[in-house]
Design a protein around this motif. Structure first.
Motif, PDB file in Angstrom:
ATOM      1  N   LEU A 144       1.121  -1.451   0.016  1.00 47.69           N
ATOM      2  CA  LEU A 144       0.051  -0.359   0.117  1.00 47.69           C
ATOM      3  C   LEU A 144       0.808   1.482  -0.227  1.00 47.69           C
ATOM      4  O   LEU A 144       1.732   1.476   0.305  1.00 47.69           O
ATOM      5  N   LYS A 145       0.562   2.305  -0.465  1.00 52.05           N
ATOM      6  CA  LYS A 145       1.208   3.445  -0.380  1.00 52.05           C
ATOM      7  C   LYS A 145       0.148   4.730   0.425  1.00 52.05           C
ATOM      8  O   LYS A 145      -0.966   4.631   0.047  1.00 52.05           O
ATOM      9  N   VAL A 146       0.893   4.177   1.183  1.00 52.81           N
ATOM     10  CA  VAL A 146       0.390   4.426   2.757  1.00 52.81           C
ATOM     11  C   VAL A 146       0.679   6.804   2.246  1.00 52.81           C
ATOM     12  O   VAL A 146       1.930   6.386   2.484  1.00 52.81           O
ATOM     13  N   THR A 147      -0.263   7.760   2.676  1.00 53.95           N
ATOM     14  CA  THR A 147       1.136   9.263   2.776  1.00 53.95           C
ATOM     15  C   THR A 147       0.717   9.813   3.549  1.00 53.95           C
ATOM     16  O   THR A 147      -1.297  10.115   3.864  1.00 53.95           O
ATOM     17  N   LEU A 148       0.730  10.763   3.698  1.00 56.19           N
ATOM     18  CA  LEU A 148       0.102  11.636   5.263  1.00 56.19           C
ATOM     19  C   LEU A 148      -0.100  13.646   4.362  1.00 56.19           C
ATOM     20  O   LEU A 148       0.814  14.040   4.276  1.00 56.19           O
ATOM     21  N   SER A 149      -1.090  13.782   5.003  1.00 59.85           N
ATOM     22  CA  SER A 149      -1.462  15.748   4.760  1.00 59.85           C
ATOM     23  C   SER A 149      -1.258  16.085   6.243  1.00 59.85           C
ATOM     24  O   SER A 149      -1.548  14.960   7.083  1.00 59.85           O
ATOM     25  N   PHE A 150      -1.033  17.191   6.106  1.00 53.95           N
ATOM     26  CA  PHE A 150      -0.924  17.963   7.571  1.00 53.95           C
ATOM     27  C   PHE A 150      -0.847  18.993   7.062  1.00 53.95           C
ATOM     28  O   PHE A 150      -0.404  19.943   6.005  1.00 53.95           O
ATOM     29  N   GLY A 151      -2.057  19.826   8.771  1.00 53.30           N
ATOM     30  CA  GLY A 151      -1.638  21.115   8.829  1.00 53.30           C
ATOM     31  C   GLY A 151      -1.191  21.619  10.106  1.00 53.30           C
ATOM     32  O   GLY A 151      -1.188  21.405  11.430  1.00 53.30           O
ATOM     33  N   VAL A 152      -0.319  22.993  10.279  1.00 56.90           N
ATOM     34  CA  VAL A 152       0.464  23.057  11.008  1.00 56.90           C
ATOM     35  C   VAL A 152       0.020  24.721  11.543  1.00 56.90           C
ATOM     36  O   VAL A 152      -0.457  25.321  11.018  1.00 56.90           O
ATOM     37  N   ALA A 153      -0.383  24.918  12.494  1.00 52.69           N
ATOM     38  CA  ALA A 153      -0.867  25.891  13.376  1.00 52.69           C
ATOM     39  C   ALA A 153      -0.365  25.859  15.134  1.00 52.69           C
ATOM     40  O   ALA A 153       0.354  25.493  15.337  1.00 52.69           O
ATOM     41  N   LYS A 154       0.538  27.591  15.250  1.00 59.11           N
ATOM     42  CA  LYS A 154       0.868  28.214  16.290  1.00 59.11           C
ATOM     43  C   LYS A 154      -0.216  28.330  17.115  1.00 59.11           C
ATOM     44  O   LYS A 154      -1.363  28.952  17.177  1.00 59.11           O
ATOM     45  N   TRP A 155       0.024  27.750  18.409  1.00 56.65           N
ATOM     46  CA  TRP A 155      -0.588  27.960  19.511  1.00 56.65           C
ATOM     47  C   TRP A 155       0.105  28.717  20.481  1.00 56.65           C
ATOM     48  O   TRP A 155       0.853  28.470  21.776  1.00 56.65           O
ATOM     49  N   HIS A 156      -0.703  30.205  21.172  1.00 56.75           N
ATOM     50  CA  HIS A 156      -0.473  30.708  21.304  1.00 56.75           C
ATOM     51  C   HIS A 156      -0.863  30.916  22.840  1.00 56.75           C
ATOM     52  O   HIS A 156      -1.879  30.504  23.237  1.00 56.75           O
ATOM     53  N   LYS A 157      -0.160  31.027  24.458  1.00 49.04           N
ATOM     54  CA  LYS A 157      -0.710  31.014  25.543  1.00 49.04           C
ATOM     55  C   LYS A 157      -1.755  31.469  25.514  1.00 49.04           C
ATOM     56  O   LYS A 157      -2.726  31.946  26.562  1.00 49.04           O
ATOM     57  N   ASN A 158      -1.989  32.954  24.450  1.00 49.11           N
ATOM     58  CA  ASN A 158      -3.554  33.274  25.231  1.00 49.11           C
ATOM     59  C   ASN A 158      -4.590  33.306  24.136  1.00 49.11           C
ATOM     60  O   ASN A 158      -5.743  33.902  23.801  1.00 49.11           O
ATOM     61  N   MET A 159      -3.819  32.008  23.591  1.00 51.37           N
ATOM     62  CA  MET A 159      -5.706  31.307  22.410  1.00 51.37           C
ATOM     63  C   MET A 159      -5.570  30.505  23.005  1.00 51.37           C
ATOM     64  O   MET A 159      -5.285  29.422  24.071  1.00 51.37           O
ATOM     65  N   ASN A 160      -7.066  29.787  22.948  1.00 45.73           N
ATOM     66  CA  ASN A 160      -7.665  28.534  23.154  1.00 45.73           C
ATOM     67  C   ASN A 160      -7.631  28.139  22.538  1.00 45.73           C
ATOM     68  O   ASN A 160      -6.904  28.197  21.311  1.00 45.73           O
ATOM     69  N   PHE A 161      -7.236  27.086  23.218  1.00 44.40           N
ATOM     70  CA  PHE A 161      -7.201  25.560  22.279  1.00 44.40           C
ATOM     71  C   PHE A 161      -8.136  24.738  20.410  1.00 44.40           C
ATOM     72  O   PHE A 161      -7.684  24.929  19.995  1.00 44.40           O
ATOM     73  N   GLU A 162      -8.997  25.464  20.843  1.00 44.50           N
ATOM     74  CA  GLU A 162     -10.067  25.182  20.440  1.00 44.50           C
ATOM     75  C   GLU A 162      -9.853  26.128  19.237  1.00 44.50           C
ATOM     76  O   GLU A 162     -10.052  25.340  17.660  1.00 44.50           O
ATOM     77  N   THR A 163      -8.970  27.276  19.343  1.00 42.59           N
ATOM     78  CA  THR A 163      -9.073  28.014  18.049  1.00 42.59           C
ATOM     79  C   THR A 163      -7.905  27.447  17.197  1.00 42.59           C
ATOM     80  O   THR A 163      -7.479  27.713  16.073  1.00 42.59           O
ATOM     81  N   ALA A 164      -6.223  27.477  18.397  1.00 38.79           N
ATOM     82  CA  ALA A 164      -5.537  26.639  18.175  1.00 38.79           C
ATOM     83  C   ALA A 164      -5.810  25.386  17.002  1.00 38.79           C
ATOM     84  O   ALA A 164      -5.289  25.197  15.476  1.00 38.79           O
ATOM     85  N   VAL A 165      -6.916  24.195  16.947  1.00 40.96           N
ATOM     86  CA  VAL A 165      -7.198  23.343  16.307  1.00 40.96           C
ATOM     87  C   VAL A 165      -7.685  23.607  14.759  1.00 40.96           C
ATOM     88  O   VAL A 165      -7.778  23.851  14.059  1.00 40.96           O
ATOM     89  N   SER A 166      -8.735  24.791  15.220  1.00 36.52           N
ATOM     90  CA  SER A 166      -9.536  25.355  14.215  1.00 36.52           C
ATOM     91  C   SER A 166      -8.542  25.752  13.012  1.00 36.52           C
ATOM     92  O   SER A 166      -7.981  25.944  11.315  1.00 36.52           O
ATOM     93  N   TYR A 167      -7.198  26.416  13.744  1.00 37.89           N
ATOM     94  CA  TYR A 167      -5.959  27.231  12.495  1.00 37.89           C
ATOM     95  C   TYR A 167      -5.793  25.709  11.842  1.00 37.89           C
ATOM     96  O   TYR A 167      -5.140  25.828  10.293  1.00 37.89           O
ATOM     97  N   ALA A 168      -5.135  24.689  12.692  1.00 35.19           N
ATOM     98  CA  ALA A 168      -4.344  23.781  12.186  1.00 35.19           C
ATOM     99  C   ALA A 168      -4.780  22.719  11.519  1.00 35.19           C
ATOM    100  O   ALA A 168      -4.913  22.239  10.094  1.00 35.19           O
ATOM    101  N   ASP A 169      -6.746  22.482  11.389  1.00 33.82           N
ATOM    102  CA  ASP A 169      -7.159  22.027  10.453  1.00 33.82           C
ATOM    103  C   ASP A 169      -7.651  22.822   9.417  1.00 33.82           C
ATOM    104  O   ASP A 169      -7.687  22.229   7.897  1.00 33.82           O
ATOM    105  N   GLN A 170      -7.514  23.793   9.688  1.00 38.30           N
ATOM    106  CA  GLN A 170      -7.597  24.724   7.694  1.00 38.30           C
ATOM    107  C   GLN A 170      -6.730  24.955   7.050  1.00 38.30           C
ATOM    108  O   GLN A 170      -6.559  24.720   5.390  1.00 38.30           O
ATOM    109  N   ALA A 171      -5.377  24.485   8.195  1.00 40.32           N
ATOM    110  CA  ALA A 171      -4.240  24.631   7.287  1.00 40.32           C
ATOM    111  C   ALA A 171      -4.221  23.227   6.660  1.00 40.32           C
ATOM    112  O   ALA A 171      -4.397  22.523   5.003  1.00 40.32           O
ATOM    113  N   LEU A 172      -5.023  22.083   6.589  1.00 38.38           N
ATOM    114  CA  LEU A 172      -4.971  20.726   6.809  1.00 38.38           C
ATOM    115  C   LEU A 172      -6.014  20.290   5.549  1.00 38.38           C
ATOM    116  O   LEU A 172      -5.917  19.918   4.356  1.00 38.38           O
TER     117      LEU A 172
END
Length: 345
Positions: free
Chosen positions: A302-330
């Motif tokens: 099988l040829k298995v590959t991955l796609s990635f989305g990366v976002a920086k999670w800052h101290k003043n940012m809630n977790f859901e927002t950081a995940v949302s940014y990473a999801d947009q990048a993905l």
């Protein structure tokens, strides 16, 4: 076998192991009593202890064959007969009636025995104990060594109590261990061994999370197995599960504490990487993709590959927002052709 059934059988095996140790202790004790009663010329009690040894041996055999309910009922009946026989022969001064109290509730630990039967047997044992200590019965024989009575009485208090203390302490430790195992199970994905989404949301939404790691920012990475539906459709869901386990194993090898690898859902994963620059993150991702390329995932190659989305999670940012940014990048990585990395701007 489901995780719940596996956990149930594990608990049952531990319980049987505890009961086995207690049973062997009691078998040796009754074997010693054969010689004790023979020495004091209470030959019929010596013969009764021969039968007791046979009962405990049968009980051990029943335990080894998984017939716990039958073993416990036989053992309790033996203790009832033996304690009453000795108490009526020499009186309660020897202390053999304490075994009734020690064994009274043992049937309650076996859930296959109907609860009313267990309670009835426990009440019978305690009522018998109460009758023996309350009413005076004419002794069949007088104990030939009266000076030893206090020592034998004291010994029976210890001998009857110690196995019950051991059993209860072991069951307590088993209960604590089982709770710890259930806690781990509740935080881990059963298929992959990674932390699950519920754990991540609870752990990473903690208000003091950044302070606990003395961090100002970390990276959140979303990863998705490309065309995973095609793998399931072509090779079957079992092979798809194999792919998930293999990919997750690579993640586990690459991410050490305090970094986290989480199965976010389906074929989607989330990483929390304690770094503050994109170059280090890229090295993590390059290592994952290299290991994945080198892995012979299946006979079908099988040829298995991955796609990635990366976002920086800052101290003043809630977790859901950081995940949302990473999801947009993905999403951008998948839209752009997959098998690539996109950083959220």
């Amino acid at each position: 076998m489901s995780i719940q059934n596996h956990d149930f059988f594990s608990i049952e095996q531990k319980k049987v192991a505890i009961l086995n140790k207690v049973a062997w202790y009691c078998l040796y004790l009754h074997a010693a009593l054969i010689f004790f009663f023979a020495y004091i010329e209470a030959y019929w009690l010596s013969g009764l202890n021969v039968l007791s040894v046979i009962c405990w041996a049968v009980g051990l055999n029943l335990l080894s064959n998984g017939k716990v309910a039958n073993a416990l009922q036989l053992i309790c009946f033996e203790v009832l007969v033996h304690s009453v026989a000795v108490s009526l022969t020499f009186g309660i001064e020897l202390g053999f009636h304490y075994y009734l109290w020690a064994i009274a509730c043992i049937l309650l630990v076996e859930q296959t025995i109907p609860i009313f039967r267990s309670i009835a047997f426990a009440v019978t044992m305690m009522l018998t104990f109460g009758i023996l200590v309350t009413f005076e019965f004419p002794n069949i024989s007088y104990f030939p060594y009266p000076k030893l009575l206090p020592f034998i009485h004291f010994s029976n208090v210890l001998i009857s109590g110690l196995p019950m203390i051991f059993a209860l302490a072991s069951l307590r430790e088993m209960s604590i261990q089982s709770r710890e195992e259930l806690t781990v199970m509740a935080s881990k994905d059963a298929l992959t061994g990674l932390h699950n989404r519920r754990f991540a949301q609870k752990h990473l939404n903690c208000p003091n999370w950044f302070e606990s790691y003395n961090k100002e920012a970390v990276f959140v990475v979303m990863a998705d197995i490309d065309h995973f539906k095609r793998i399931n459709d072509r090779f079957g869901h079992e092979r798809g599960d194999d792919v998930l386990r293999i990919v997750s194993g690579i993640f586990i090898d690459c991410f050490e504490q305090p970094n986290l690898a989480i199965r976010w859902g389906g074929e989607e994963f989330l990483f929390v990487v304690h770094e503050e620059n994109e170059h280090t993150i890229q090295r993590f991702i390059d290592l994952i993709t290299t290991l994945l390329e080198q892995h012979n995932i299946s006979r079908e190659q099988l040829k298995v590959t991955l796609s990635f989305g990366v976002a920086k999670w800052h101290k003043n940012m809630n977790f859901e927002t950081a995940v949302s940014y990473a999801d947009q990048a993905l999403y951008e990585s998948k839209r752009s052709g997959r098998d690539r990395v996109t950083y959220f701007d």
